[in-house]
Design a protein around this motif. Structure first.
Motif, PDB file in Angstrom:
ATOM      1  N   GLU A  32       0.851  -1.181   0.000  1.00  0.00           N
ATOM      2  CA  GLU A  32       0.000   0.000   0.000  1.00  0.00           C
ATOM      3  C   GLU A  32       0.890   1.235   0.000  1.00  0.00           C
ATOM      4  O   GLU A  32       2.035   1.183   0.442  1.00  0.00           O
ATOM      5  CB  GLU A  32      -0.894  -0.011   1.233  1.00  0.00           C
ATOM      6  CG  GLU A  32      -1.923  -1.129   1.186  1.00  0.00           C
ATOM      7  CD  GLU A  32      -2.821  -1.155   2.419  1.00  0.00           C
ATOM      8  OE1 GLU A  32      -3.016  -0.099   3.046  1.00  0.00           O
ATOM      9  OE2 GLU A  32      -3.308  -2.245   2.741  1.00  0.00           O
ATOM     10  N   ASP A  74      -0.829   3.272  -8.087  1.00  0.00           N
ATOM     11  CA  ASP A  74      -2.233   3.606  -8.306  1.00  0.00           C
ATOM     12  C   ASP A  74      -2.652   4.519  -7.154  1.00  0.00           C
ATOM     13  O   ASP A  74      -2.889   4.061  -6.041  1.00  0.00           O
ATOM     14  CB  ASP A  74      -3.045   2.300  -8.328  1.00  0.00           C
ATOM     15  CG  ASP A  74      -4.547   2.528  -8.341  1.00  0.00           C
ATOM     16  OD1 ASP A  74      -4.992   3.681  -8.173  1.00  0.00           O
ATOM     17  OD2 ASP A  74      -5.281   1.535  -8.507  1.00  0.00           O
ATOM     18  N   GLU A  76      -5.311   6.321  -6.801  1.00  0.00           N
ATOM     19  CA  GLU A  76      -6.734   6.334  -6.461  1.00  0.00           C
ATOM     20  C   GLU A  76      -7.021   5.303  -5.382  1.00  0.00           C
ATOM     21  O   GLU A  76      -7.758   5.550  -4.437  1.00  0.00           O
ATOM     22  CB  GLU A  76      -7.558   6.015  -7.711  1.00  0.00           C
ATOM     23  CG  GLU A  76      -8.260   7.222  -8.283  1.00  0.00           C
ATOM     24  CD  GLU A  76      -9.244   6.802  -9.345  1.00  0.00           C
ATOM     25  OE1 GLU A  76     -10.452   6.929  -9.090  1.00  0.00           O
ATOM     26  OE2 GLU A  76      -8.806   6.338 -10.420  1.00  0.00           O
ATOM     27  N   ASN A  77      -6.428   4.137  -5.547  1.00  0.00           N
ATOM     28  CA  ASN A  77      -6.614   3.051  -4.569  1.00  0.00           C
ATOM     29  C   ASN A  77      -5.458   2.945  -3.584  1.00  0.00           C
ATOM     30  O   ASN A  77      -5.499   2.107  -2.682  1.00  0.00           O
ATOM     31  CB  ASN A  77      -6.814   1.729  -5.308  1.00  0.00           C
ATOM     32  CG  ASN A  77      -8.045   1.774  -6.193  1.00  0.00           C
ATOM     33  OD1 ASN A  77      -9.145   2.015  -5.713  1.00  0.00           O
ATOM     34  ND2 ASN A  77      -7.854   1.593  -7.486  1.00  0.00           N
ATOM     35  N   ASN A 137      -2.454   8.307 -13.667  1.00  0.00           N
ATOM     36  CA  ASN A 137      -3.456   8.388 -12.611  1.00  0.00           C
ATOM     37  C   ASN A 137      -4.511   9.431 -12.932  1.00  0.00           C
ATOM     38  O   ASN A 137      -4.300  10.321 -13.747  1.00  0.00           O
ATOM     39  CB  ASN A 137      -2.765   8.694 -11.277  1.00  0.00           C
ATOM     40  CG  ASN A 137      -2.178   7.441 -10.681  1.00  0.00           C
ATOM     41  OD1 ASN A 137      -2.913   6.559 -10.239  1.00  0.00           O
ATOM     42  ND2 ASN A 137      -0.863   7.338 -10.701  1.00  0.00           N
TER      43      ASN A 137
END
Ligand SMILES: [Zn+2]
Length: 161
Positions: A32, A74, A76-77, A137
């Motif tokens: 993450e 990424d 957004e996530n 992105n």
């Protein structure tokens, strides 16, 4: 939380890089993106996650740029993925303009890839045809559309004079 224990920072002649201690398959989740510390201005430890949001990425700040990268961020996530098969011990890199609109410290890329963009200064300094070849992105796509619309508006105004 997917741990970052599989990633290690390597320092050679003061040059930092991020290396993986295990192999990843294309499309596999690596970790993450940390968001504990979000600031409104880019610095060398941040990744841009929205128009005016930059997150301190901790260990991931050691990720170098490549015009032929092996990971995707990424925003957004808030996840980092392998975008091709990666071997154990390989250096991880991503395409900086996929997250950065305007970089704090631009530099010259010497990656040697046939698609090398040479000047890494952020997405706003690259032609659309170059950007389209890469994962981009949402905030970068939106900022590019905004820039193009403003340019069109400017050109229309010039014609009216
Ligand atoms: Zn390059």
């Amino acid at each position: 939380m997917v741990s970052m224990d599989t990633l290690t920072i390597k320092t050679e002649n003061k040059f930092r890089s991020l290396v993986t201690k295990r192999a990843y398959a294309k499309g596999e989740l690596i970790c993450e993106i940390p968001t504990e510390k979000v600031v409104n201005k880019a610095n060398r430890y941040t990744v841009q996650i929205d128009k005016d949001k930059h997150t301190d990425v901790g260990k991931l700040a050691a990720l170098n740029h490549s015009c032929a990268p092996n990971v995707i961020l990424d925003t957004e996530n808030l996840l980092m993925y392998a975008c091709r098969d990666i071997e154990k011990g390989e250096e991880l890199s991503f395409f900086y303009p996929s997250t950065e609109w305007e970089m704090d410290a631009p530099f010259i890329c010497l990656c040697g890839s046939s698609n090398c963009i040479h000047v890494v200064a952020g997405a706003r300094f690259l032609p659309l045809s170059t950007l389209e070849r890469h994962y981009l992105n949402k905030h970068i796509r939106e900022m590019m559309i905004e820039l193009l619309n403003n340019t069109e508006l400017h050109l229309t105004k010039l014609q009216e004079v």
